[in-house]
Design a protein around this motif. Structure first.
Motif, PDB file in Angstrom:
ATOM      1  N   UNK A   1      -8.107  -6.278  -0.152  1.00 20.91           N
ATOM      2  CA  UNK A   1      -6.792  -6.650  -0.671  1.00 20.91           C
ATOM      3  C   UNK A   1      -5.706  -5.777  -0.085  1.00 20.91           C
ATOM      4  N   UNK A   2      -5.990  -4.492   0.090  1.00 25.05           N
ATOM      5  CA  UNK A   2      -5.037  -3.580   0.720  1.00 25.05           C
ATOM      6  C   UNK A   2      -4.764  -4.038   2.149  1.00 25.05           C
ATOM      7  N   UNK A   3      -5.811  -4.379   2.893  1.00 28.00           N
ATOM      8  CA  UNK A   3      -5.655  -4.822   4.286  1.00 28.00           C
ATOM      9  C   UNK A   3      -4.712  -6.015   4.378  1.00 28.00           C
ATOM     10  N   UNK A   4      -4.919  -6.988   3.514  1.00 24.19           N
ATOM     11  CA  UNK A   4      -4.078  -8.191   3.547  1.00 24.19           C
ATOM     12  C   UNK A   4      -2.654  -7.885   3.093  1.00 24.19           C
ATOM     13  N   UNK A   5      -2.520  -7.146   1.994  1.00 22.19           N
ATOM     14  CA  UNK A   5      -1.201  -6.908   1.417  1.00 22.19           C
ATOM     15  C   UNK A   5      -0.306  -6.100   2.336  1.00 22.19           C
ATOM     16  N   UNK A   6      -0.835  -5.043   2.935  1.00 25.42           N
ATOM     17  CA  UNK A   6       0.032  -4.214   3.776  1.00 25.42           C
ATOM     18  C   UNK A   6       0.437  -4.940   5.050  1.00 25.42           C
ATOM     19  N   UNK A   7      -0.357  -5.921   5.491  1.00 25.71           N
ATOM     20  CA  UNK A   7       0.011  -6.676   6.696  1.00 25.71           C
ATOM     21  C   UNK A   7       1.097  -7.709   6.421  1.00 25.71           C
ATOM     22  N   UNK A   8       1.118  -8.264   5.212  1.00 28.54           N
ATOM     23  CA  UNK A   8       2.129  -9.284   4.923  1.00 28.54           C
ATOM     24  C   UNK A   8       3.467  -8.682   4.490  1.00 28.54           C
ATOM     25  N   UNK A   9       3.481  -7.394   4.159  1.00 31.23           N
ATOM     26  CA  UNK A   9       4.742  -6.741   3.791  1.00 31.23           C
ATOM     27  C   UNK A   9       5.520  -6.420   5.061  1.00 31.23           C
ATOM     28  N   UNK A  10       6.367  -7.327   5.458  1.00 37.79           N
ATOM     29  CA  UNK A  10       7.160  -7.188   6.668  1.00 37.79           C
ATOM     30  C   UNK A  10       8.641  -7.176   6.290  1.00 37.79           C
ATOM     31  N   UNK A  11       9.501  -6.623   7.154  1.00 36.86           N
ATOM     32  CA  UNK A  11      10.939  -6.637   6.860  1.00 36.86           C
ATOM     33  C   UNK A  11      11.435  -8.046   6.547  1.00 36.86           C
ATOM     34  N   UNK A  12      12.208  -8.122   5.477  1.00 32.01           N
ATOM     35  CA  UNK A  12      12.777  -9.395   5.045  1.00 32.01           C
ATOM     36  C   UNK A  12      12.037 -10.033   3.882  1.00 32.01           C
ATOM     37  N   UNK A  13      10.838  -9.557   3.563  1.00 30.16           N
ATOM     38  CA  UNK A  13      10.113 -10.176   2.450  1.00 30.16           C
ATOM     39  C   UNK A  13      10.406  -9.440   1.144  1.00 30.16           C
ATOM     40  N   UNK A  14      10.270 -10.157   0.065  1.00 30.73           N
ATOM     41  CA  UNK A  14      10.501  -9.609  -1.271  1.00 30.73           C
ATOM     42  C   UNK A  14       9.191  -9.016  -1.769  1.00 30.73           C
ATOM     43  N   UNK A  15       9.256  -7.844  -2.381  1.00 30.02           N
ATOM     44  CA  UNK A  15       8.047  -7.194  -2.880  1.00 30.02           C
ATOM     45  C   UNK A  15       8.313  -6.554  -4.231  1.00 30.02           C
ATOM     46  N   UNK A  16       7.274  -6.474  -5.020  1.00 27.47           N
ATOM     47  CA  UNK A  16       7.312  -5.725  -6.281  1.00 27.47           C
ATOM     48  C   UNK A  16       6.159  -4.734  -6.217  1.00 27.47           C
ATOM     49  N   UNK A  17       6.489  -3.463  -6.151  1.00 20.04           N
ATOM     50  CA  UNK A  17       5.502  -2.399  -6.046  1.00 20.04           C
ATOM     51  C   UNK A  17       5.500  -1.591  -7.335  1.00 20.04           C
ATOM     52  N   UNK A  18       4.324  -1.209  -7.782  1.00 18.34           N
ATOM     53  CA  UNK A  18       4.184  -0.383  -8.981  1.00 18.34           C
ATOM     54  C   UNK A  18       3.467   0.893  -8.571  1.00 18.34           C
ATOM     55  N   UNK A  19       4.012   2.018  -8.997  1.00 19.59           N
ATOM     56  CA  UNK A  19       3.406   3.295  -8.649  1.00 19.59           C
ATOM     57  C   UNK A  19       4.063   4.430  -9.400  1.00 19.59           C
ATOM     58  N   UNK A  20       3.964   5.609  -8.833  1.00 22.40           N
ATOM     59  CA  UNK A  20       4.561   6.779  -9.469  1.00 22.40           C
ATOM     60  C   UNK A  20       5.309   7.599  -8.429  1.00 22.40           C
ATOM     61  N   UNK A  21       6.202   8.457  -8.911  1.00 23.31           N
ATOM     62  CA  UNK A  21       7.021   9.282  -8.021  1.00 23.31           C
ATOM     63  C   UNK A  21       6.172  10.383  -7.410  1.00 23.31           C
ATOM     64  N   UNK A  22       6.422  10.644  -6.131  1.00 23.67           N
ATOM     65  CA  UNK A  22       5.734  11.723  -5.436  1.00 23.67           C
ATOM     66  C   UNK A  22       6.701  12.429  -4.510  1.00 23.67           C
ATOM     67  N   UNK A  23       6.314  13.604  -4.017  1.00 21.65           N
ATOM     68  CA  UNK A  23       7.210  14.391  -3.176  1.00 21.65           C
ATOM     69  C   UNK A  23       7.361  13.829  -1.773  1.00 21.65           C
ATOM     70  N   UNK A  24       8.501  14.112  -1.182  1.00 19.63           N
ATOM     71  CA  UNK A  24       8.800  13.752   0.200  1.00 19.63           C
ATOM     72  C   UNK A  24       8.905  15.041   1.006  1.00 19.63           C
ATOM     73  N   UNK A  25       8.955  14.914   2.323  1.00 20.70           N
ATOM     74  CA  UNK A  25       9.189  16.096   3.163  1.00 20.70           C
ATOM     75  C   UNK A  25      10.539  16.718   2.857  1.00 20.70           C
ATOM     76  N   UNK A  26      11.508  15.857   2.567  1.00 15.91           N
ATOM     77  CA  UNK A  26      12.845  16.313   2.202  1.00 15.91           C
ATOM     78  C   UNK A  26      12.840  16.663   0.717  1.00 15.91           C
ATOM     79  N   UNK A  27      13.145  17.898   0.386  1.00 24.03           N
ATOM     80  CA  UNK A  27      13.048  18.336  -1.009  1.00 24.03           C
ATOM     81  C   UNK A  27      14.013  17.615  -1.943  1.00 24.03           C
TER      82      UNK A  27
END
Length: 112
Positions: free
Chosen positions: A77-103
């Motif tokens: 499911x991950x393989x399929x989902x990440x391939x169809x998420x292309x610029x211009x498509x609508x997505x709803x993602x659920x997750x949690x906040x995590x750190x970035x390189x930029x503080x």
């Protein structure tokens, strides 16, 4: 962006839903994808709800080992989902906040 930064600052692992349009996609191998998602416009207050206020794009990361708890049965499911998420498509993602390189920034670590 502000919501994720606030959750990260409080070390709050509350699930967050990000609903918007993918504006940029960067895949690194088969296990990691970075997305820039422009959140859906929000109604502006004070004008009767007729206008819309746009928010800055939010960065999200999809990792195979986090997707649906890292369950091997859902990796196809991950393989399929990440391939169809292309610029211009609508997505709803659920997750949690995590750190970035930029503080000053936070990233949505998507689980589904």
């Amino acid at each position: 962006g502000d919501v994720l930064r606030g959750l990260l600052a409080r070390k709050d692992e509350t699930a967050v839903a990000l609903d918007g349009m993918v504006t940029k996609r960067r895949a690194i191998g088969r296990h990691l994808v970075f997305l820039d998602v422009a959140p859906r416009p929000l109604p502006r207050l004070g004008d009767g709800g007729c206008g819309e206020e746009t928010a800055a794009p939010v960065q999200a990361i999809l990792r195979r080992d986090v997707w649906h708890g890292g369950n091997n049965e859902t990796s196809c499911g991950f393989d399929a989902y990440h391939k169809i998420l292309q610029p211009g498509c609508h997505a709803r993602l659920v997750g949690s906040a995590g750190p970035s390189r930029d503080s000053d920034e936070a990233i949505l670590f998507a689980r589904s």
